[in-house]
Design an enzyme around this catalytic site. Structure first.
Site, mmCIF file in Angstrom:
data_model
loop_
_atom_site.group_PDB
_atom_site.id
_atom_site.type_symbol
_atom_site.label_atom_id
_atom_site.label_comp_id
_atom_site.label_asym_id
_atom_site.label_seq_id
_atom_site.Cartn_x
_atom_site.Cartn_y
_atom_site.Cartn_z
ATOM 1 C CE LYS A 1 -4.328 -1.247 1.948
ATOM 2 N NZ LYS A 1 -5.342 -1.395 2.764
ATOM 3 C CE LYS B 1 -5.709 -7.725 -1.588
ATOM 4 N NZ LYS B 1 -5.796 -7.306 -0.328
ATOM 5 C CE LYS C 1 -12.586 -2.988 0.830
ATOM 6 N NZ LYS C 1 -13.631 -3.490 1.735
HETATM 7 P P1 TYM Z 1 -10.495 -5.834 4.114
HETATM 8 O O1 TYM Z 1 -11.513 -4.794 4.555
HETATM 9 O O2 TYM Z 1 -9.537 -5.569 3.256
HETATM 10 O O3 TYM Z 1 -11.206 -7.303 3.710
HETATM 11 C C1 TYM Z 1 -12.067 -7.609 4.412
HETATM 12 C C2 TYM Z 1 -12.271 -9.405 4.251
HETATM 13 O O4 TYM Z 1 -12.247 -9.427 2.880
HETATM 14 C C3 TYM Z 1 -11.264 -10.430 2.496
HETATM 15 N N1 TYM Z 1 -10.915 -10.384 1.095
HETATM 16 C C4 TYM Z 1 -10.788 -11.253 0.217
HETATM 17 N N2 TYM Z 1 -10.869 -12.474 0.444
HETATM 18 C C5 TYM Z 1 -10.547 -13.190 -0.721
HETATM 19 N N3 TYM Z 1 -10.129 -12.628 -1.966
HETATM 20 C C6 TYM Z 1 -10.138 -11.312 -1.977
HETATM 21 N N4 TYM Z 1 -9.756 -10.872 -3.088
HETATM 22 C C7 TYM Z 1 -10.161 -10.614 -0.739
HETATM 23 N N5 TYM Z 1 -10.383 -9.054 -0.792
HETATM 24 C C8 TYM Z 1 -10.594 -9.061 0.503
HETATM 25 C C9 TYM Z 1 -10.171 -10.167 3.463
HETATM 26 O O5 TYM Z 1 -9.395 -11.148 3.590
HETATM 27 C C10 TYM Z 1 -10.777 -9.951 4.662
HETATM 28 O O6 TYM Z 1 -11.043 -11.114 5.356
HETATM 29 N N6 TYM Z 1 -7.582 -5.517 8.065
HETATM 30 C C11 TYM Z 1 -8.796 -5.983 7.428
HETATM 31 C C12 TYM Z 1 -10.013 -5.807 8.340
HETATM 32 C C13 TYM Z 1 -9.841 -6.019 9.846
HETATM 33 C C14 TYM Z 1 -10.055 -7.221 10.472
HETATM 34 C C15 TYM Z 1 -9.934 -7.006 11.937
HETATM 35 C C16 TYM Z 1 -10.156 -8.571 10.219
HETATM 36 C C17 TYM Z 1 -9.606 -5.102 10.769
HETATM 37 N N7 TYM Z 1 -9.660 -5.835 11.995
HETATM 38 C C18 TYM Z 1 -9.972 -8.194 12.692
HETATM 39 C C19 TYM Z 1 -10.215 -9.637 10.844
HETATM 40 C C20 TYM Z 1 -10.110 -9.376 12.306
HETATM 41 C C21 TYM Z 1 -8.936 -5.635 6.199
HETATM 42 O O7 TYM Z 1 -8.326 -4.632 5.773
HETATM 43 O O8 TYM Z 1 -9.673 -6.336 5.406
#
Ligand code: TYM
Length: 337
Positions: free
Chosen positions: A117, A200, A203
């Protein structure tokens, strides 16, 4: 509370920035729904994480409700799971600060997501973006969560959560925080970009054609799959032959995950098919699965006050679970002791 028994508990979250895409659904939300009822679960809209990069305040508030609507529309039930947004429970930020003082700079420097990022702009990004994984550890450990369902891209952050828990326990001579397990799906754990099967789906990707958004229309979904990059070969007769064909493998995995089956079963049914047959079948399947969720999200978004009510009620329940754990943490550290 005894320090060593940990009741099984799920925590996971999604950032409310930029809308939900198919990777969020297959890698996370669909699996949250699948785990519902297995054990106590908290599903959070992690709005404090979203502001690690600039967010327009009006869009952020809208995005938070939209992720909540996505949770509800996909089947999360606020009477079975605790649904809330992170900023309503101030204990996340409080424990996050304590973990900033436990985590080491060297650990943060190894985080591949930060490197991706920040890119060549590492001096200009927010301090919050750098410290983000320790807030994520706080999200999880504030509830002594034992299971964290996430996509593959979050695995390193959950592993860091274990490192923070272990260092805290070691430094203070306690067995207070659990060593949490990431729960990664067997298929579609990393849904790939439709234009480049080595990246991957996300968004924040440059072109909208790279991803399927949860709110895309049937026409948009059909167009994006039709234009998805593939190689010229038809689908193979055996799943192993997808190994060096990232785009083909991605579409097969998406099909398998949407239809609750395996890539083997998809190949058994579609092996030998050309893209002119398989892509429309995939688009039809995606529309059949996503349109009802998207329609329900639209309906829910018509009543933002009801979404806010659900989030506020969830936050009260989450805060009640968090309070004794935060209080004990303060005591262990020698604050408020
Ligand atoms: P975030 O908001 O980027 O994504 C949310 C969830 O979606 C999954 N994900 C994917 N899975 C498969 N293929 C993809 N292309 C894909 N894009 C996104 C992510 O793996 C995630 O599970 N840091 C985290 C949010 C967070 C969190 C937490 C998660 C904050 N605190 C505590 C678990 C526990 C994040 O940025 O996810």
């Amino acid at each position: 509370m005894t320090d060593t028994t940990f009741t099984p508990r799920v925590f996971s979250g999604i950032k409310p920035s930029g809308g939900l895409q198919l990777g969020n659904y297959l890698g996370a939300i669909k699996r949250f729904v699948g785990m519902q009822g297995e054990m106590e679960a908290l599903y959070c809209v992690v709005d404090l994480h979203a502001i690690t990069v600039w967010q327009d305040p009006v869009e952020l508030a809208h995005g938070t409700r939209e992720v909540a609507a996505g949770y509800l529309a996909a089947g999360l039930d606020p009477t079975k799971s605790i649904l809330f947004n992170q900023s309503r429970v101030s204990a996340h930020a409080e424990l996050g600060w304590i973990f900033n003082c436990v985590a080491r700079v060297g650990w943060m420097n190894r985080m591949t997501q930060f490197k991706d990022k920040a890119g060549s702009n590492a001096e200009k990004v927010s301090l919050g973006l750098y410290a983000y994984p320790s807030l994520m550890a706080a999200d999880i450990l504030l509830y002594h969560a034992t299971h964290v369902p996430v996509g593959d891209d979050q695995k390193q952050h959950v592993e860091l959560t274990r490192d923070i828990a272990a260092k805290f326990n070691h430094d203070y001579g306690v067995d207070f925080f659990p060593l949490t397990e990431p729960v990664i799906g067997t298929h579609a754990a990393r849904v790939m970009n439709l234009r480049d099967g080595t990246k991957k789906m996300s968004k924040s990707g440059e072109s909208d054609m790279e991803r399927i958004n949860m709110r895309d229309t049937a026409d948009q979904i059909a167009k994006k799959f039709r234009k998805a990059r593939t190689d010229p070969e038809p689908l193979p007769e055996a799943v192993e032959s997808l190994k060096d064909r990232p785009e083909a493998r991605n579409l097969v995995e998406i099909y398998a995950s949407l239809s609750d089956t395996t890539p083997e079963a998809v190949i058994a049914e579609h092996g030998g098919a050309g893209w002119g047959t398989f892509k429309p079948a995939l688009a039809d399947l995606a529309v059949a699965k996503l349109a009802p969720i998207s329609d329900e999200m639209t309906r829910l978004m018509d009543d933002p006050a009801e979404i806010d009510r659900i989030l506020a009620e969830g936050a009260d329940r989450a805060a009640a679970l968090a309070a004794p754990i935060l209080q004990r943490t303060y005591e262990i550290v020698g604050l408020r002791g």
